[in-house]
Motif scaffolding. Sequence first.
Motif, PDB file in Angstrom:
ATOM      1  N   LEU A 156       1.016  -1.198  -0.180  1.00 45.86           N
ATOM      2  CA  LEU A 156       0.243  -0.133  -0.171  1.00 45.86           C
ATOM      3  C   LEU A 156       0.944   1.528   0.030  1.00 45.86           C
ATOM      4  O   LEU A 156       0.702   2.296  -0.754  1.00 45.86           O
ATOM      5  N   PHE A 157       1.890   1.214   0.727  1.00 45.72           N
ATOM      6  CA  PHE A 157       2.988   2.304   0.832  1.00 45.72           C
ATOM      7  C   PHE A 157       3.450   2.498  -0.551  1.00 45.72           C
ATOM      8  O   PHE A 157       3.705   3.680  -1.029  1.00 45.72           O
ATOM      9  N   LEU A 158       3.998   1.361  -1.065  1.00 48.41           N
ATOM     10  CA  LEU A 158       4.364   1.557  -2.701  1.00 48.41           C
ATOM     11  C   LEU A 158       3.632   2.100  -3.450  1.00 48.41           C
ATOM     12  O   LEU A 158       3.894   2.980  -4.357  1.00 48.41           O
ATOM     13  N   THR A 159       2.392   1.501  -3.506  1.00 49.38           N
ATOM     14  CA  THR A 159       1.304   2.098  -4.441  1.00 49.38           C
ATOM     15  C   THR A 159       0.985   3.619  -4.186  1.00 49.38           C
ATOM     16  O   THR A 159       0.866   4.305  -5.298  1.00 49.38           O
ATOM     17  N   ALA A 160       0.881   4.011  -2.934  1.00 49.74           N
ATOM     18  CA  ALA A 160       0.608   5.452  -2.793  1.00 49.74           C
ATOM     19  C   ALA A 160       1.926   6.240  -3.196  1.00 49.74           C
ATOM     20  O   ALA A 160       1.778   7.426  -3.749  1.00 49.74           O
TER      21      ALA A 160
END
Length: 421
Positions: A120-124
């Motif tokens: 989720l952090f990488l996607t954001a």
Amino acid sequence: MRDLAVNWRVGTLFRRRLKRFWAEQWRAWRTALDWTVWVYFILPLLWIGGGTYLDIWHHPPDWLRQLPMWTGERLPLVVVFVGRLRTFAEEADVLFLLQRRTWGRGMMLRGAAYTAAVLLFLTALVYAVLLPFFVAVHHFSAATLVTMIVYTWAWACIGAVWRNLLEARFSGFRKWLVKTAVLLLLAITYLIPMIYWGSSPARLLPPILIGAAAFALLLRVKLRARDAFESDTQQEQLARLASTQFLLRNVMERKPRIRLRRPLLLRNSKRIFKRFDGETLLGEMIIKAYVRRFPLVRTWLAFNLLSAVGLILTPAVIQPYVAIALMLLFSTWITSHWRGMMAEPYFAQFRWPDAVKRKSAGRVRFWLVVPSAGLFGMICGLKAYGAWGLLAIVPGVLIWIVINSIVTSTMLLSDRKAEEA
């Protein structure tokens, strides 16, 4: 109370391993990121990069406005491809953790939650970089961006669990083939809804629900797997050593990995040729060594595929000359492989006469390039004469026989000149 104690113990074990993992990563990066690197490289890069980002946000350049919409919709696909499920399994777990199924499930679920948080952090982060393209240029709403982030996140979680299952269940050529097919399937199922419904949050909700259900199903399969412990420990070891290997990639000399696996082709030590002369025996050994190495076979297939596509796109007038050039290029690579094999200790221990070496090189070069020569002749014939052009495979092979003899003669002359000098 007993279940609460078990959960507390599992949670404590997971937190300790997670804390130790990040402590190891910090110690590895601290050796490279001293104050000089921060002052002279990282801080100036952040300052310049941040200023450029704000400038693009307030004043989008023309090249950003001219980019098609599918550019921003396909770039987040990188997160789907790089996700890896973290299980935090260790070799010592075979002594106690595998005996308690609740402990194993608890560690696996916490590892999946950690993996989902990282993805989720990488996607954001990827969408934060693309915000000027989506907001400043195309004026996407906040609801649309949140929906796209959740959709990409769901497919990234699917890819992480799926790749973990494939690592444990396949090996060798089959693993490479299945992983390639899975990557293509993930790309297709991700891009089609994103391209058609990416700008509409309501239409993208059903694919998100399907992705969440697929992730839950794959995670259930992972929790029930009984033969994945060894694969999990190997992947965790690679994850722990990833930073160290990256920092020392130009310092440490890599030792070749010894794999005791049966080759895909020529598994039995049977003869290929009937003759027993020196050049035939030496050439046969080198051909077997070549065919039994899958990376070399993969390079051979890639060269033929790319050469065939390039030859098809070439005008018919110059196709024969391009085909001859490709044969010469391929023969040069095969000759370098032959020289590398002759330099290995196994082949170097035999005192082969020079004539035997030269003839064996010609034999190896002929048999490894002759399928390409036939393919190139067939392509040239089809473009010039239609279906009858399939017969051009014969002149293609004949041309290669002549070229191979000339190359062998050239090697002979160059070696004679070297001996005379």
